[in-house]
Design a protein around this motif. Structure first.
Motif, short mmCIF file in Angstrom:
data_model
loop_
_atom_site.label_atom_id
_atom_site.label_comp_id
_atom_site.label_asym_id
_atom_site.label_seq_id
_atom_site.Cartn_x
_atom_site.Cartn_y
_atom_site.Cartn_z
N ILE A 27 -12.65 -3.63 -3.36
CA ILE A 27 -11.20 -3.48 -3.19
C ILE A 27 -10.44 -4.49 -4.03
O ILE A 27 -9.48 -4.16 -4.73
CB ILE A 27 -10.83 -3.62 -1.69
CG1 ILE A 27 -11.32 -2.42 -0.90
CG2 ILE A 27 -9.31 -3.78 -1.53
CD1 ILE A 27 -11.14 -2.55 0.60
N VAL A 28 -10.88 -5.74 -3.97
CA VAL A 28 -10.21 -6.80 -4.74
C VAL A 28 -10.29 -6.52 -6.23
O VAL A 28 -9.30 -6.68 -6.97
CB VAL A 28 -10.84 -8.18 -4.41
CG1 VAL A 28 -10.30 -9.24 -5.36
CG2 VAL A 28 -10.55 -8.56 -2.97
N VAL A 31 -7.82 -3.70 -7.08
CA VAL A 31 -6.42 -4.16 -7.02
C VAL A 31 -6.10 -5.07 -8.20
O VAL A 31 -5.05 -4.92 -8.84
CB VAL A 31 -6.14 -4.88 -5.68
CG1 VAL A 31 -4.76 -5.52 -5.70
CG2 VAL A 31 -6.24 -3.91 -4.51
N ALA A 35 -3.49 -4.39 -11.09
CA ALA A 35 -2.44 -5.41 -11.19
C ALA A 35 -2.35 -5.95 -12.61
O ALA A 35 -1.25 -6.26 -13.10
CB ALA A 35 -2.71 -6.55 -10.21
N ILE A 103 0.71 -7.74 -8.42
CA ILE A 103 -0.27 -7.62 -7.34
C ILE A 103 0.15 -6.54 -6.35
O ILE A 103 -0.67 -5.72 -5.90
CB ILE A 103 -0.44 -8.97 -6.62
CG1 ILE A 103 -1.09 -9.99 -7.57
CG2 ILE A 103 -1.28 -8.81 -5.36
CD1 ILE A 103 -1.18 -11.39 -7.00
N LEU A 104 1.44 -6.52 -6.01
CA LEU A 104 1.93 -5.48 -5.10
C LEU A 104 1.75 -4.10 -5.71
O LEU A 104 1.30 -3.16 -5.03
CB LEU A 104 3.41 -5.72 -4.80
CG LEU A 104 4.09 -4.66 -3.92
CD1 LEU A 104 3.48 -4.64 -2.53
CD2 LEU A 104 5.59 -4.90 -3.83
N PHE A 107 -1.82 -3.09 -5.44
CA PHE A 107 -2.22 -2.63 -4.10
C PHE A 107 -1.70 -1.22 -3.82
O PHE A 107 -2.44 -0.37 -3.32
CB PHE A 107 -1.69 -3.60 -3.05
CG PHE A 107 -1.91 -3.13 -1.64
CD1 PHE A 107 -3.17 -3.22 -1.06
CD2 PHE A 107 -0.88 -2.56 -0.90
CE1 PHE A 107 -3.38 -2.77 0.24
CE2 PHE A 107 -1.09 -2.11 0.39
CZ PHE A 107 -2.35 -2.22 0.96
N ILE A 108 -0.44 -0.97 -4.16
CA ILE A 108 0.15 0.35 -3.87
C ILE A 108 -0.57 1.46 -4.64
O ILE A 108 -0.94 2.48 -4.07
CB ILE A 108 1.65 0.34 -4.21
CG1 ILE A 108 2.41 -0.56 -3.23
CG2 ILE A 108 2.22 1.76 -4.16
CD1 ILE A 108 3.88 -0.70 -3.54
N SER A 110 -3.56 1.34 -5.93
CA SER A 110 -4.98 1.40 -5.56
C SER A 110 -5.19 1.80 -4.11
O SER A 110 -6.34 1.83 -3.65
CB SER A 110 -5.64 0.03 -5.81
OG SER A 110 -5.49 -0.39 -7.13
N PHE A 111 -4.13 2.11 -3.39
CA PHE A 111 -4.24 2.37 -1.95
C PHE A 111 -5.28 3.44 -1.61
O PHE A 111 -6.07 3.26 -0.67
CB PHE A 111 -2.88 2.74 -1.37
CG PHE A 111 -2.89 2.87 0.13
CD1 PHE A 111 -2.83 1.75 0.93
CD2 PHE A 111 -2.97 4.12 0.74
CE1 PHE A 111 -2.85 1.86 2.31
CE2 PHE A 111 -3.00 4.24 2.11
CZ PHE A 111 -2.93 3.10 2.91
N VAL A 114 -8.57 1.81 -1.75
CA VAL A 114 -8.70 0.86 -0.64
C VAL A 114 -9.10 1.60 0.64
O VAL A 114 -10.03 1.19 1.35
CB VAL A 114 -7.38 0.09 -0.42
CG1 VAL A 114 -7.46 -0.76 0.85
CG2 VAL A 114 -7.08 -0.80 -1.63
N LEU A 191 6.99 -1.55 1.14
CA LEU A 191 5.67 -1.74 1.75
C LEU A 191 5.71 -1.49 3.25
O LEU A 191 4.81 -0.85 3.81
CB LEU A 191 5.16 -3.15 1.45
CG LEU A 191 3.69 -3.41 1.76
CD1 LEU A 191 2.80 -2.43 1.00
CD2 LEU A 191 3.31 -4.85 1.41
#
Length: 276
Positions: A27-28, A31, A35, A103-104, A107-108, A110-111, A114, A191
């Motif tokens: 996951i990291v 992301v 990012a 980074i945000l 995450f969005i 790659s959701f 995830v 978010l």
């Protein structure tokens, strides 16, 4: 030779932690990879996405202005510009904003991946017929999340910016907003909405493990209504119209969650009857 994955019944607590660690690492990596791309295209993200709601040409303002004009109501949605200036007051302010926004975005975007990795960790403990619906779960949860993010961006964010930028205690005070404060508003609106729209998925799992039933959800519906209104008041400007706009989809999600809980309980009851 590659190490074969152990059967879930043979795995110890440390084996489960090791398995979880590898899922979190994937996951990291996902992301951070996305990012990095977002950081490369940060100028587009800031100019065309992050700062778009501060421009009166934003689609939400145009739509609300037309609605206000149609019912002959004076509103700030028809103004030429929003009375505020975005500024940076720290040396590393813009760089930090760039990093955290990337980074945000990572995450969005790659959701779905995830959710897929989390599902891969949980799915071995489920029955075979439950694992068959994994693809549908990933698609539905991702779709709800993206709809929530878009709702936060196109509804909550412009309503909040327009209200707060036009609110004034005195003409002596100018709205010179720090970049971190502005981005925090956009980030939290998008978010938080995305996560709130995951309510049906959360209710599904809570029902599966027996913590929630349709009867309980119906019984506490009026309390849920109060909580929704309070939540709407927290994440939106303190005017009735904005709170209603935000509260309606959340209440719809709550009703959908009741139906989902009912379906889960009904299916579990059929399985119990078949096993008797």
């Amino acid at each position: 030779m590659a190490k074969q994955k152990k059967n879930i019944n043979e795995m110890s607590f440390l084996d489960h932690l090791e398995d979880l660690r590898w899922h979190l690492i994937r996951i990291v990596v996902a992301v951070v990879s996305v990012a990095t791309l977002a950081f490369i295209f940060s100028r587009f993200i800031f100019d065309d996405i992050i700062f778009a709601p501060k421009d009166m040409s934003f689609p939400t303002y145009k739509m609300l202005c037309k609605a206000a004009t149609y019912i002959n109501v004076n509103t700030t949605f028809c103004a030429e510009e929003i009375p505020m200036i975005i500024q940076n007051r720290t040396m590393a302010g813009q760089f930090s904003a760039d990093i955290w926004t990337a980074i945000l975005a990572g995450f969005i975007i790659s959701f779905p991946y995830v959710i897929y990795q989390l599902w891969k960790f949980v799915s071995p403990g489920l029955h075979e017929n439950e694992r068959k619906h994994s693809r549908g779960f990933i698609i539905i949860s991702s779709l709800l999340f993206f709809i929530g993010v878009l709702f936060g961006y196109y509804v909550i964010t412009p309503l909040s910016i327009n209200f707060l930028a036009n609110y004034s205690v005195s003409t002596v005070v100018d709205n010179q907003i720090d970049i971190s404060s502005y981005i925090a508003l956009v980030r939290s609106s998008a978010l938080a909405s995305g996560l709130i729209f995951e309510l049906p998925i959360i209710i599904y799992f809570l029902t599966k493990i027996g913590l929630v039933t349709p009867e309980v959800l119906r019984k506490y519906r009026k309390y849920a209504l109060v909580i929704v209104l309070i939540l709407s008041a927290v994440i939106t400007p303190p005017d009735i119209a904005s709170q209603v706009i935000v509260a309606i989809p959340i209440l719809i999600l709550y009703q959908v969650s009741i139906y989902i809980s009912k379906v889960v309980v009904r299916n579990q009851s059929k399985k119990e009857i078949q096993h008797v």
